[in-house]
Design an enzyme around this catalytic site. Structure first.
Site, mmCIF file in Angstrom:
data_model
loop_
_atom_site.group_PDB
_atom_site.id
_atom_site.type_symbol
_atom_site.label_atom_id
_atom_site.label_comp_id
_atom_site.label_asym_id
_atom_site.label_seq_id
_atom_site.Cartn_x
_atom_site.Cartn_y
_atom_site.Cartn_z
ATOM 1 N N GLY A 1 20.136 46.697 30.420
ATOM 2 C CA GLY A 1 21.166 46.803 29.396
ATOM 3 C C GLY A 1 21.427 48.205 28.887
ATOM 4 O O GLY A 1 21.805 48.378 27.722
ATOM 5 N N ARG B 1 28.259 27.518 41.970
ATOM 6 C CA ARG B 1 28.812 28.679 41.266
ATOM 7 C C ARG B 1 29.905 28.247 40.280
ATOM 8 O O ARG B 1 30.040 28.794 39.184
ATOM 9 C CB ARG B 1 29.365 29.677 42.284
ATOM 10 C CG ARG B 1 29.613 31.058 41.746
ATOM 11 C CD ARG B 1 30.162 31.965 42.838
ATOM 12 N NE ARG B 1 29.268 32.069 43.974
ATOM 13 C CZ ARG B 1 28.243 32.907 44.045
ATOM 14 N NH1 ARG B 1 27.970 33.687 43.019
ATOM 15 N NH2 ARG B 1 27.491 32.958 45.127
ATOM 16 N N ARG C 1 26.277 38.871 39.179
ATOM 17 C CA ARG C 1 26.797 37.607 39.665
ATOM 18 C C ARG C 1 28.172 37.836 40.270
ATOM 19 O O ARG C 1 28.978 38.604 39.744
ATOM 20 C CB ARG C 1 26.939 36.597 38.517
ATOM 21 C CG ARG C 1 25.644 36.143 37.901
ATOM 22 C CD ARG C 1 24.932 35.132 38.757
ATOM 23 N NE ARG C 1 25.747 33.935 38.982
ATOM 24 C CZ ARG C 1 25.468 33.004 39.879
ATOM 25 N NH1 ARG C 1 24.401 33.138 40.654
ATOM 26 N NH2 ARG C 1 26.233 31.937 40.006
ATOM 27 N N ILE C 2 28.444 37.156 41.402
ATOM 28 C CA ILE C 2 29.791 37.130 41.958
ATOM 29 C C ILE C 2 30.537 36.000 41.264
ATOM 30 O O ILE C 2 30.097 34.844 41.278
ATOM 31 C CB ILE C 2 29.754 36.926 43.480
ATOM 32 C CG1 ILE C 2 29.049 38.108 44.152
ATOM 33 C CG2 ILE C 2 31.161 36.765 44.031
ATOM 34 C CD1 ILE C 2 28.854 37.947 45.643
ATOM 35 N N ASN D 1 34.428 45.910 34.535
ATOM 36 C CA ASN D 1 33.115 46.115 35.130
ATOM 37 C C ASN D 1 32.918 47.599 35.402
ATOM 38 O O ASN D 1 33.893 48.353 35.540
ATOM 39 C CB ASN D 1 33.022 45.333 36.452
ATOM 40 C CG ASN D 1 31.663 45.470 37.123
ATOM 41 O OD1 ASN D 1 30.630 45.327 36.496
ATOM 42 N ND2 ASN D 1 31.666 45.763 38.419
ATOM 43 N N HIS E 1 30.938 50.090 38.193
ATOM 44 C CA HIS E 1 30.312 50.037 39.510
ATOM 45 C C HIS E 1 29.818 51.429 39.881
ATOM 46 O O HIS E 1 30.540 52.408 39.714
ATOM 47 C CB HIS E 1 31.322 49.536 40.549
ATOM 48 C CG HIS E 1 30.727 49.387 41.915
ATOM 49 N ND1 HIS E 1 29.846 48.379 42.236
ATOM 50 C CD2 HIS E 1 30.876 50.123 43.046
ATOM 51 C CE1 HIS E 1 29.486 48.499 43.496
ATOM 52 N NE2 HIS E 1 30.086 49.551 44.014
ATOM 53 N N SER F 1 32.672 54.049 38.694
ATOM 54 C CA SER F 1 34.047 53.630 38.427
ATOM 55 C C SER F 1 34.053 52.471 37.445
ATOM 56 O O SER F 1 33.286 51.517 37.600
ATOM 57 C CB SER F 1 34.728 53.157 39.724
ATOM 58 O OG SER F 1 34.627 54.108 40.758
ATOM 59 N N ASP G 1 34.241 43.980 43.410
ATOM 60 C CA ASP G 1 34.372 45.427 43.172
ATOM 61 C C ASP G 1 35.713 45.958 43.663
ATOM 62 O O ASP G 1 35.820 47.117 44.046
ATOM 63 C CB ASP G 1 33.223 46.194 43.845
ATOM 64 C CG ASP G 1 31.866 45.762 43.333
ATOM 65 O OD1 ASP G 1 31.754 45.420 42.143
ATOM 66 O OD2 ASP G 1 30.908 45.744 44.137
#
Length: 217
Positions: free
Chosen positions: A16, A69, A95-96, A111, A113, A140, A149
């Site tokens: 975190g 999922r 997680r995807i 997000n 990345h 990014s 992504d």
């Protein structure tokens, strides 16, 4: 928290550190918003302790308790919505996500990345940059879409790659930049300066280039 502050929910899976950077920026008044909830897919991670130290409500939605999922994402979405968020931040959330989940939060889901997208989507980005002999690497911040992504980039930060770097030393340099640019993007979102449109990302009503905002600030 005042009524005009944006409500931020942060999703984590581990330490975190980006959560901490966003909380610090909020508490210092650099972000016109407050983190109202932290959700982790794993128990006993330090990010949950960070939330506790700042009196932020937190919960664990354990993906291992769900067979599919889709079932997991439905419960996760309900947990997020319970906080009535304006902004949803993925901060090391491993997680995807399903298309239905992404579409539920489109335009307010971002997000970070650890690569200069579109390079090195997925995992092990630092080692892949080293293996490729890259002279620069970075991170990014992007809006999340159905492609892993692959969402439109908002802002990037670059770091040099040195000849004696290994994956750990390069990661540490990238983390410094992550903790600078992620709070800035969250600030823009809370100020409603960012918009995701069908043709790309707009900041202050100007279409950003493919690699995101490029000026110094």
């Amino acid at each position: 928290m005042t009524a005009n502050k944006a409500r931020i929910v942060v999703l984590i899976s581990g330490n975190g550190s980006n959560l901490q950077a966003i909380v610090d920026a909020s508490e210092a008044g650099r972000i016109p918003g407050s983190v109202v909830g932290v959700i982790s897919n794993k128990a006993d991670v330090y990010g949950l302790e960070r939330a506790k130290l700042h009196n932020i409500d937190s919960q664990v939605v354990d993906h291992k308790q769900f067979e599919t999922r889709e079932e997991y994402d439905e419960v996760l979405a309900a947990a997020i919505e319970s906080y009535q968020p304006d902004v949803v931040i993925l901060a090391g959330f491993m997680r995807i996500l399903t298309a239905k989940f992404v579409n539920t939060f489109t335009g307010r889901l971002v997000n970070i990345h650890p690569s200069l997208l579109p390079k090195y989507q997925g995992l092990n980005t630092h080692q892949r940059a080293l293996d490729a002999g890259d002279e620069e690497h970075g991170c990014s911040v992007h809006f999340v879409n159905e492609q892993l992504d692959g969402g439109p980039v908002i802002l990037q930060a670059k770091v040099p790659v040195f000849s004696d770097d290994d994956a750990d030393s390069l990661a540490q340099r990238v983390h410094v930049q992550e903790h600078l640019i992620y709070p800035l993007v969250v600030k823009w979102l809370c100020e409603k300066r960012l918009r995701l449109q069908s043709d790309g990302v707009y900041l202050d009503n100007s279409l950003l280039p493919e690699q995101g905002y490029a000026n110094d600030e």
